[in-house]
Enzyme design. Structure first.
Site, mmCIF file in Angstrom:
data_model
loop_
_atom_site.group_PDB
_atom_site.id
_atom_site.type_symbol
_atom_site.label_atom_id
_atom_site.label_comp_id
_atom_site.label_asym_id
_atom_site.label_seq_id
_atom_site.Cartn_x
_atom_site.Cartn_y
_atom_site.Cartn_z
ATOM 1 N N SER A 154 0.874 -1.180 0.000
ATOM 2 C CA SER A 154 0.000 0.000 0.000
ATOM 3 C C SER A 154 0.909 1.227 0.000
ATOM 4 O O SER A 154 2.085 1.121 0.390
ATOM 5 C CB SER A 154 -0.850 -0.024 1.267
ATOM 6 O OG SER A 154 -1.433 1.243 1.503
ATOM 7 N N TYR A 167 -2.528 -0.872 10.278
ATOM 8 C CA TYR A 167 -2.568 -1.219 8.849
ATOM 9 C C TYR A 167 -1.255 -0.791 8.182
ATOM 10 O O TYR A 167 -0.642 -1.565 7.429
ATOM 11 C CB TYR A 167 -3.767 -0.545 8.179
ATOM 12 C CG TYR A 167 -3.891 -0.809 6.695
ATOM 13 C CD1 TYR A 167 -4.490 -1.970 6.218
ATOM 14 C CD2 TYR A 167 -3.417 0.110 5.751
ATOM 15 C CE1 TYR A 167 -4.616 -2.207 4.847
ATOM 16 C CE2 TYR A 167 -3.539 -0.115 4.392
ATOM 17 C CZ TYR A 167 -4.138 -1.270 3.943
ATOM 18 O OH TYR A 167 -4.250 -1.507 2.581
HETATM 19 P P1 NDP Z 1 -11.618 -6.006 0.169
HETATM 20 O O1 NDP Z 1 -11.968 -5.696 1.561
HETATM 21 O O2 NDP Z 1 -12.613 -5.802 -0.913
HETATM 22 O O3 NDP Z 1 -11.087 -7.490 0.053
HETATM 23 C C1 NDP Z 1 -10.284 -8.074 1.038
HETATM 24 C C2 NDP Z 1 -10.386 -9.574 0.951
HETATM 25 O O4 NDP Z 1 -9.603 -10.155 2.002
HETATM 26 C C3 NDP Z 1 -11.827 -10.066 1.125
HETATM 27 O O5 NDP Z 1 -12.121 -11.002 0.116
HETATM 28 C C4 NDP Z 1 -11.791 -10.722 2.497
HETATM 29 O O6 NDP Z 1 -12.660 -11.832 2.616
HETATM 30 C C5 NDP Z 1 -10.357 -11.174 2.607
HETATM 31 N N1 NDP Z 1 -10.030 -11.348 4.024
HETATM 32 C C6 NDP Z 1 -10.158 -10.436 5.010
HETATM 33 N N2 NDP Z 1 -9.860 -10.979 6.194
HETATM 34 C C7 NDP Z 1 -9.547 -12.276 5.953
HETATM 35 C C8 NDP Z 1 -9.177 -13.362 6.790
HETATM 36 N N3 NDP Z 1 -9.103 -13.227 8.111
HETATM 37 N N4 NDP Z 1 -8.912 -14.554 6.211
HETATM 38 C C9 NDP Z 1 -9.040 -14.708 4.882
HETATM 39 N N5 NDP Z 1 -9.394 -13.728 4.046
HETATM 40 C C10 NDP Z 1 -9.651 -12.521 4.578
HETATM 41 O O7 NDP Z 1 -10.311 -5.133 -0.101
HETATM 42 P P2 NDP Z 1 -9.485 -4.774 -1.427
HETATM 43 O O8 NDP Z 1 -9.868 -5.616 -2.564
HETATM 44 O O9 NDP Z 1 -9.500 -3.311 -1.532
HETATM 45 O O10 NDP Z 1 -8.012 -5.157 -0.918
HETATM 46 C C11 NDP Z 1 -7.168 -6.071 -1.551
HETATM 47 C C12 NDP Z 1 -5.742 -5.758 -1.150
HETATM 48 O O11 NDP Z 1 -5.342 -4.506 -1.689
HETATM 49 C C13 NDP Z 1 -5.509 -5.654 0.350
HETATM 50 O O12 NDP Z 1 -4.261 -6.244 0.668
HETATM 51 C C14 NDP Z 1 -5.472 -4.163 0.600
HETATM 52 O O13 NDP Z 1 -4.717 -3.858 1.755
HETATM 53 C C15 NDP Z 1 -4.784 -3.692 -0.666
HETATM 54 N N6 NDP Z 1 -4.982 -2.276 -0.999
HETATM 55 C C16 NDP Z 1 -6.212 -1.823 -1.415
HETATM 56 C C17 NDP Z 1 -6.376 -0.500 -1.785
HETATM 57 C C18 NDP Z 1 -7.703 0.032 -2.245
HETATM 58 O O14 NDP Z 1 -7.806 1.250 -2.487
HETATM 59 N N7 NDP Z 1 -8.731 -0.777 -2.402
HETATM 60 C C19 NDP Z 1 -5.242 0.452 -1.753
HETATM 61 C C20 NDP Z 1 -4.002 -0.123 -1.297
HETATM 62 C C21 NDP Z 1 -3.905 -1.452 -0.947
HETATM 63 P P3 NDP Z 1 -14.058 -11.694 3.406
HETATM 64 O O15 NDP Z 1 -14.824 -10.663 2.636
HETATM 65 O O16 NDP Z 1 -14.613 -13.046 3.363
HETATM 66 O O17 NDP Z 1 -13.693 -11.209 4.785
#
Ligand code: NDP
Length: 248
Positions: A154, A167
């Site tokens: 990030s 985070y």
């Molecule tokens: P979302 O919240 O849409 O997706 C996150 C995913 O991680 C979900 O599918 C969730 O599953 C899964 N997850 C969360 N907790 C757990 C757990 N305990 N075990 C297994 N799976 C888990 O976020 P994004 O798509 O935005 O994020 C994707 C990545 O990109 C992350 O690493 C985020 O930090 C990074 N990021 C995103 C940005 C943005 O602007 N969107 C910017 C910078 C980085 P469930 O829904 O079942 O909990």
């Protein structure tokens, strides 16, 4: 060049790629895109129903049948990861790609208000769970001709920002893990890099910035050239990099 990466439909044929957090957001889009380019994908995530919906989308589109691993990175043990890795080796014989994408935001707050429970949860999902999952999969990655491990970073994993608390720490730790692994596996078949998706329209982004105009945000689809590049053999000599993949 990765931002404009163009590839053939079959670029990922014969590859087995595991995506964590594949049920929603960027992970969901990456899993579908990898399947669309010929990969057998393994969908890992916390909520089984979301994974099943992605499974159905992939099957209905006529791509290779994926498999589902419901697993909570917060509660999982090293033994759980090792069992998962053994199953992957017996089912697929190797793992070509690992997209470590699952993360949680925790609570944004001043440092004085970061509570221990939130700290532990964020570090467990984003960093510790992600590391031990990756560690368990090293034997499977060694069995692939060219294996790609991608960690998701990030902007706040490269430059600290007020109120981003645990985070931000977890993403700095992720960058350190990536560099350590990339150095340790240099000149082997395993390459390791970070991807920073940048501001993207997902549930996590909506939690972090509830009142912004979402029309200004990129969609997960728009990041996919870079996500494909990192999993394709085109990037086989790229190691130890932290790539910002947001198109302008
Ligand atoms: P979302 O919240 O849409 O997706 C996150 C995913 O991680 C979900 O599918 C969730 O599953 C899964 N997850 C969360 N907790 C757990 C757990 N305990 N075990 C297994 N799976 C888990 O976020 P994004 O798509 O935005 O994020 C994707 C990545 O990109 C992350 O690493 C985020 O930090 C990074 N990021 C995103 C940005 C943005 O602007 N969107 C910017 C910078 C980085 P469930 O829904 O079942 O909990």
């Amino acid at each position: 060049k990765h931002i404009d990466f163009q590839t053939s439909k079959n670029e990922l044929n014969n590859k087995v790629i595991l995506v964590t957090g594949a049920g929603s957001g960027i992970g969901r889009q990456a899993a579908i895109t990898y399947a669309q380019h010929g990969a057998e994908v393994i969908l890992l995530g916390k909520t089984t129903k979301k994974l099943e919906a992605v499974y159905d989308e992939i099957v209905e589109a006529g791509y290779k049948e994926p498999s589902i691993i419901p697993l909570d990175l917060k509660g999982a043990t090293v033994k759980n990861y090792q069992d998962m890795a053994s199953t992957i080796i017996s089912e697929y014989g190797k793992l070509d790609g690992l997209l470590n994408n699952a993360s949680i935001l925790g609570a944004l707050s001043p440092l004085q208000h970061v509570d221990e429970g939130t700290f532990d949860d964020v570090m467990k999902v984003n960093f510790k769970g992600t590391f031990f999952l990756t560690q368990a999969l090293i034997p499977a990655l060694k069995l692939a001709p060219n294996a790609s491990v991608v960690f998701t970073s990030s902007g706040v994993g490269k430059k600290g920002r007020a109120f981003w608390g645990a985070y931000a720490f977890s993403k700095f730790a992720t960058e350190g893990l990536m560099q350590t692994m990339a150095d340790e596996f240099e000149n082997t078949n395993i390459r390791t890099n970070c991807v920073n998706p940048g501001a993207t329209k997902t549930n996590m982004r909506a939690r972090a910035y509830p009142s912004e105009d979402v029309r200004k945000l990129k969609l997960p689809e728009q990041l996919m050239p870079s996500y494909l590049y990192l999993m394709s053999d085109e990037s086989k000599d790229v190691n130890g990099q932290s790539l910002d993949v947001q198109p302008k």
